[in-house]
Motif scaffolding. Structure first.
Motif, short mmCIF file in Angstrom:
data_model
loop_
_atom_site.label_atom_id
_atom_site.label_comp_id
_atom_site.label_asym_id
_atom_site.label_seq_id
_atom_site.Cartn_x
_atom_site.Cartn_y
_atom_site.Cartn_z
N ARG A 151 -0.77 21.03 7.78
CA ARG A 151 0.33 20.23 7.20
C ARG A 151 1.68 20.65 7.78
O ARG A 151 2.49 19.79 8.15
N ALA A 152 1.94 21.95 7.88
CA ALA A 152 3.24 22.42 8.34
C ALA A 152 3.51 22.02 9.80
O ALA A 152 4.58 21.51 10.12
N TYR A 153 2.55 22.25 10.67
CA TYR A 153 2.76 21.92 12.08
C TYR A 153 2.84 20.42 12.29
O TYR A 153 3.65 19.94 13.09
N THR A 154 2.03 19.66 11.59
CA THR A 154 2.06 18.21 11.70
C THR A 154 3.41 17.66 11.23
O THR A 154 3.99 16.78 11.88
N GLU A 155 3.92 18.20 10.13
CA GLU A 155 5.22 17.76 9.60
C GLU A 155 6.33 17.88 10.65
O GLU A 155 7.24 17.05 10.69
N PHE A 156 6.24 18.90 11.50
CA PHE A 156 7.29 19.12 12.49
C PHE A 156 6.94 18.60 13.88
O PHE A 156 7.55 18.97 14.88
N GLY A 157 5.96 17.70 13.95
CA GLY A 157 5.69 16.97 15.19
C GLY A 157 4.83 17.66 16.21
O GLY A 157 4.79 17.24 17.37
N TYR A 158 4.14 18.70 15.83
CA TYR A 158 3.26 19.38 16.77
C TYR A 158 1.90 18.69 16.79
O TYR A 158 1.48 18.10 15.80
N GLU A 159 1.22 18.78 17.93
CA GLU A 159 -0.12 18.22 18.09
C GLU A 159 -1.11 19.39 18.05
O GLU A 159 -1.04 20.28 18.90
N LEU A 160 -1.99 19.37 17.09
CA LEU A 160 -2.93 20.47 16.90
C LEU A 160 -4.19 20.27 17.73
O LEU A 160 -4.79 19.19 17.73
N THR A 161 -4.58 21.31 18.44
CA THR A 161 -5.81 21.34 19.21
C THR A 161 -6.69 22.40 18.57
O THR A 161 -6.36 23.59 18.61
N GLN A 162 -7.77 21.96 17.95
CA GLN A 162 -8.64 22.88 17.23
C GLN A 162 -9.49 23.67 18.21
O GLN A 162 -10.12 23.11 19.11
N LEU A 163 -9.50 24.99 18.01
CA LEU A 163 -10.32 25.87 18.84
C LEU A 163 -11.79 25.72 18.46
O LEU A 163 -12.11 25.54 17.28
N PRO A 164 -12.67 25.81 19.43
CA PRO A 164 -14.10 25.72 19.11
C PRO A 164 -14.58 27.01 18.43
O PRO A 164 -14.01 28.09 18.66
N LEU A 165 -15.60 26.89 17.59
CA LEU A 165 -16.27 28.07 17.03
C LEU A 165 -17.23 28.53 18.12
O LEU A 165 -18.37 28.08 18.20
N ALA A 166 -16.72 29.39 18.99
CA ALA A 166 -17.47 29.78 20.18
C ALA A 166 -17.10 31.22 20.56
O ALA A 166 -16.09 31.74 20.09
N PRO A 167 -17.92 31.85 21.40
CA PRO A 167 -17.60 33.21 21.84
C PRO A 167 -16.23 33.28 22.51
O PRO A 167 -15.72 32.28 23.05
N VAL A 168 -15.64 34.46 22.50
CA VAL A 168 -14.28 34.65 23.01
C VAL A 168 -14.12 34.13 24.44
O VAL A 168 -13.15 33.42 24.72
N PRO A 169 -15.02 34.42 25.38
CA PRO A 169 -14.82 33.90 26.74
C PRO A 169 -14.73 32.37 26.79
O PRO A 169 -13.94 31.81 27.56
N ASP A 170 -15.51 31.70 25.94
CA ASP A 170 -15.46 30.24 25.90
C ASP A 170 -14.13 29.76 25.32
O ASP A 170 -13.56 28.77 25.78
N ARG A 171 -13.64 30.45 24.30
CA ARG A 171 -12.34 30.10 23.73
C ARG A 171 -11.22 30.33 24.75
O ARG A 171 -10.30 29.53 24.84
N VAL A 172 -11.31 31.41 25.51
CA VAL A 172 -10.32 31.69 26.55
C VAL A 172 -10.29 30.55 27.55
O VAL A 172 -9.23 30.02 27.89
N SER A 173 -11.45 30.14 28.05
CA SER A 173 -11.53 29.03 29.01
C SER A 173 -10.96 27.74 28.41
O SER A 173 -10.23 27.01 29.08
#
Length: 180
Positions: A151-173
């Protein structure tokens, strides 16, 4: 102040792997600014202060605001891409979650000190969630925090990109690909 295209925020609820991801990205050579909350808790605990999430929550938010503004200034002194472990809108989410009023000066800071429009958000991840000395929230509180950050980030115009529930190397990529 205009948006800082090279400033990327990673946010979300506690225990969702944000700091682990940022540490891994730092190992790849990216500069990172630490989470203000943990630093404030350590300082307040060491000095017997009351600006804590289980004490004076409004004072805790003000202390985090000071640290976050300092981090923003420190990052502005470089030309590097910088990762932030939480950003100023997190403070609005925190105060709202606590049922506390959001001061006008905080709203002005969030409007004035802008990060890249793309914000990475870590969803609740009960399988990796752990409590510690600074993280006393429950898994349910982590979910509520995630919702407050959306809610807070959306209110101020940011676009949220949800991180995958994945191992750290995959999240880094995942993050590196989206940062360009």
């Amino acid at each position: 102040m205009q948006e800082q295209e090279r400033f990327f925020v990673v946010t979300g609820g506690p225990g969702s792997g944000k700091t682990t991801l940022i540490d891994a990205l730092s190992e790849k050579g990216l500069r990172a600014m630490p989470e203000a909350g943990r630093a404030v808790i350590k300082h307040q605990t060491a000095t017997g202060g009351s600006a804590l999430p289980w004490g004076d929550r409004a004072a805790f938010a003000e202390a985090m605001l000071g640290r976050d503004l300092q981090s923003f200034q420190d990052a502005s002194d470089t030309e590097e891409t910088v990762l932030f472990d939480r950003g100023l809108p997190d403070l609005i989410g925190y105060l709202t979650l606590c049922g506390l009023p959001v001061p006008a000066h905080l709203r002005e800071a969030v409007r004035s000190f802008r990060y890249n429009r793309t914000v990475f958000i870590a969803p609740p991840w009960p399988e990796i969630f752990q409590q510690d000395e600074e993280r006393k929230q429950s898994v349910e509180e982590a979910r509520q925090t995630f919702d407050a950050m959306v809610r807070a980030y959306t209110e101020f115009g940011y676009e949220l990109t949800q991180l995958p529930l994945a191992p750290v190397p995959d999240r880094v990529s995942f993050v590196l690909e989206r940062m360009g």
